[in-house]
Design a protein around this motif. Structure first.
Motif, PDB file in Angstrom:
ATOM      1  N   ASN A  16       0.810  -1.225   0.000  1.00  4.53           N
ATOM      2  CA  ASN A  16       0.000   0.000   0.000  1.00  4.53           C
ATOM      3  C   ASN A  16       0.838   1.267   0.000  1.00  4.53           C
ATOM      4  OD1 ASN A  16      -2.557  -0.924  -0.278  1.00  4.53           O
ATOM      5  ND2 ASN A  16      -2.933  -1.153   1.941  1.00  4.53           N
ATOM      6  N   ARG A  19       1.883   1.712  -3.622  1.00  9.99           N
ATOM      7  CA  ARG A  19       0.767   2.211  -4.459  1.00  9.99           C
ATOM      8  C   ARG A  19       0.471   3.679  -4.171  1.00  9.99           C
ATOM      9  NH1 ARG A  19      -1.214  -3.388  -4.318  1.00  9.99           N
ATOM     10  NH2 ARG A  19      -1.879  -3.158  -2.183  1.00  9.99           N
ATOM     11  N   ALA A  20       0.492   4.050  -2.888  1.00 12.83           N
ATOM     12  CA  ALA A  20       0.148   5.431  -2.515  1.00 12.83           C
ATOM     13  C   ALA A  20       1.158   6.425  -3.076  1.00 12.83           C
ATOM     14  CB  ALA A  20       0.082   5.554  -0.989  1.00 12.83           C
ATOM     15  N   ARG A  21       2.406   5.979  -3.184  1.00 10.76           N
ATOM     16  CA  ARG A  21       3.473   6.887  -3.629  1.00 10.76           C
ATOM     17  C   ARG A  21       3.222   7.395  -5.052  1.00 10.76           C
ATOM     18  NH1 ARG A  21       7.411   9.422  -0.510  1.00 10.76           N
ATOM     19  NH2 ARG A  21       9.124  10.001  -1.883  1.00 10.76           N
ATOM     20  N   TYR A  22       2.684   6.560  -5.922  1.00 10.58           N
ATOM     21  CA  TYR A  22       2.405   6.979  -7.301  1.00 10.58           C
ATOM     22  C   TYR A  22       1.419   8.149  -7.288  1.00 10.58           C
ATOM     23  CZ  TYR A  22       4.533   2.707  -9.124  1.00 10.58           C
ATOM     24  OH  TYR A  22       5.413   1.728  -9.453  1.00 10.58           O
ATOM     25  N   LEU A  23       0.468   8.078  -6.360  1.00 12.13           N
ATOM     26  CA  LEU A  23      -0.562   9.125  -6.304  1.00 12.13           C
ATOM     27  C   LEU A  23       0.014  10.396  -5.709  1.00 12.13           C
ATOM     28  CD1 LEU A  23      -3.541   6.903  -5.066  1.00 12.13           C
ATOM     29  CD2 LEU A  23      -3.013   7.622  -7.410  1.00 12.13           C
ATOM     30  N   THR A  24       0.727  10.262  -4.570  1.00 10.68           N
ATOM     31  CA  THR A  24       1.222  11.485  -3.932  1.00 10.68           C
ATOM     32  C   THR A  24       2.280  12.178  -4.791  1.00 10.68           C
ATOM     33  OG1 THR A  24       2.747  10.177  -2.637  1.00 10.68           O
ATOM     34  CG2 THR A  24       0.756  10.843  -1.522  1.00 10.68           C
ATOM     35  N   ARG A  25       3.029  11.423  -5.565  1.00  6.53           N
ATOM     36  CA  ARG A  25       4.040  12.029  -6.442  1.00  6.53           C
ATOM     37  C   ARG A  25       3.445  12.495  -7.770  1.00  6.53           C
ATOM     38  NH1 ARG A  25       9.052  13.467  -4.752  1.00  6.53           N
ATOM     39  NH2 ARG A  25       9.863  12.972  -6.816  1.00  6.53           N
ATOM     40  N   GLY A  26       2.180  12.188  -7.980  1.00 11.19           N
ATOM     41  CA  GLY A  26       1.507  12.633  -9.210  1.00 11.19           C
ATOM     42  C   GLY A  26       2.107  12.032 -10.474  1.00 11.19           C
ATOM     43  N   ARG A  29      -0.637   8.590 -15.127  1.00 15.86           N
ATOM     44  CA  ARG A  29      -1.033   7.204 -15.421  1.00 15.86           C
ATOM     45  C   ARG A  29      -2.482   7.207 -15.887  1.00 15.86           C
ATOM     46  NH1 ARG A  29      -1.551   2.581 -10.741  1.00 15.86           N
ATOM     47  NH2 ARG A  29      -1.968   0.822 -12.128  1.00 15.86           N
ATOM     48  N   PRO A  31      -5.788   4.567 -16.634  1.00 14.79           N
ATOM     49  CA  PRO A  31      -6.173   3.172 -16.405  1.00 14.79           C
ATOM     50  C   PRO A  31      -6.445   2.457 -17.725  1.00 14.79           C
ATOM     51  CG  PRO A  31      -7.973   4.656 -15.798  1.00 14.79           C
ATOM     52  CD  PRO A  31      -6.816   5.520 -16.225  1.00 14.79           C
ATOM     53  N   GLU A  75      -0.096   2.095 -19.415  1.00 18.06           N
ATOM     54  CA  GLU A  75      -0.774   3.007 -18.480  1.00 18.06           C
ATOM     55  C   GLU A  75       0.108   4.229 -18.211  1.00 18.06           C
ATOM     56  OE1 GLU A  75      -2.188   0.895 -15.009  1.00 18.06           O
ATOM     57  OE2 GLU A  75      -3.955   0.280 -16.170  1.00 18.06           O
TER      58      GLU A  75
END
Ligand SMILES: Cc1ncc(COP(=O)(O)O)c(C=O)c1O
Length: 357
Positions: A16, A19-26, A29, A31, A75
């Protein structure tokens, strides 16, 4: 990115956290893949090879016109095209390219038209991936390469000329071969895949000892990062589809680029890269006797389809390692099935000739 901005990873991360890091780093991507792909137990094939446990990560079931590893990679690769507002997607690839097929499917989903520049080959037919390219509506243009030594420059010139033609027609092109996210996209994709399969393996009480995958270097970079960041000790083993000098250096570069995008830092060295090119046999893009044999064994034990150019050869490597005693009753092995199945139909003659009955 400056080294000082990177956060050093000194403890195992959870799936987790990755996975979260991809979102916080923007990290851009879009789907495209049907995830998670299933993890399938292969007890008959394991028994045949004398391996304790064999699990197949079914990345041939990602969707996108028959599926494969490219669905995950695209993606990231396609996100750049979308951000740039591209209208015409252009790629220069081999005639039987899985990437061409799956990129065209992705471009369709994202509302782009596709022009494929494919290297012409003697005896090519509208079969396998080429057939699917046509059905998907790609404009297929064959490029005759004059000199092997200058093949990539010749393709680059053809790509640039095509992009210019698209611009003159008032449309915005995107050339995948020149994409910033090309290699790093595969590494990011297979880092996420590692987080996915680790959870799946734990759910079935499988303590992995080895992960095999067909990869030249890019996808392998993601598996190496996964093992490192998740703090695991299983070995990640790439069986290459081609002979290339950059199997180790390319994997390290893609892994470092992916880490930098995520703002992380960890130790990576050549000893982290275990990669074999012993199973290419004939040549890249040509079926091999051992690959065809591996296809038959997987089909007849597990009803599992492999392809003759990538996954059949990778399974031939796994089988050979088992026969040499490098894998045994105490091994829990995962084989990442990277897809590529339509190529089977372009090589039906070779497959039929390899069947004993
Ligand atoms: C079916 C299949 N497996 C494996 C690979 C290897 O991918 P990479 O070398 O980018 O990790 C490819 C791509 O060329 C492929 O099409």
């Amino acid at each position: 990115m400056l080294r000082t901005q990177l956060e050093r990873i000194a403890r195992p991360l959870t799936p987790n956290e990755i996975r979260a890091r991809y979102l916080t780093r923007g990290v851009p991507r879009v789907p495209l893949a049907l995830l998670p792909t299933p993890l399938q137990e292969a007890p008959r094939l394991a028994g045949e090879l004398g391996i304790g446990r064999l699990l197949i990560k079914r990345d041939d079931l990602t969707g996108l016109a028959f599926g494969g590893n490219k669905a995950r990679n695209l993606e990231f690769r396609m996100a750049e095209a979308v951000e740039q507002g591209a209208e015409v997607f252009i790629a220069g690839l081999e005639a039987q390219s899985n990437s061409a097929r799956m990129s065209t499917a992705a471009a369709n989903l994202l509302g782009m038209r596709t022009i494929l520049l494919l290297r012409d080959e003697p005896g090519r037919e509208w079969q396998g991936n080429l057939l699917v390219d046509r059905l998907l509506g790609a404009e297929v243009r064959f490029v005759t390469i004059r000199e092997r030594a200058t093949a990539s420059e010749e393709m680059d010139r053809a790509l640039e000329a095509t992009a210019e033609e698209v611009r003159r027609a008032g449309k915005k092109p995107y050339v995948m071969n020149h994409a910033g996210a090309f290699s790093v996209g595969s590494a990011l994709a297979y880092l996420l895949c590692s987080a996915e399969f680790l959870e799946q393996a734990e759910a079935v009480d499988a303590e992995l000892t080895h992960v095999y995958m067909c990869s030249g270097n890019k996808g392998h970079a993601g598996l190496i990062l996964g093992r490192k960041l998740l703090g695991r000790s299983y070995r990640t083993i790439a069986i290459s589809q081609h002979y290339a000098d950059d199997r180790v250096s390319g994997a390290l570069e893609a892994a470092r680029d992916a880490l930098a995008l995520l703002g992380w830092e960890t130790d990576l060295s050549e000893s982290d890269v275990e990669s074999y090119d012993d199973y290419v046999d004939t040549a890249y893009g040509q079926p091999s006797p051992r690959g065809l044999q591996a296809m038959r064994l997987a089909a007849r034990t597990e009803g599992l389809m492999l392809d003759p150019i990538y996954t059949g050869k990778a399974m031939a490597g796994l089988i050979d390692h088992a026969r040499q005693g490098r894998l045994g009753p105490n091994s829990t092995v995962m084989f990442v099935h990277t897809g590529g199945l339509p190529a089977m139909f372009a090589f039906s003659d070779a497959i039929v000739r390899s069947l004993p009955d």
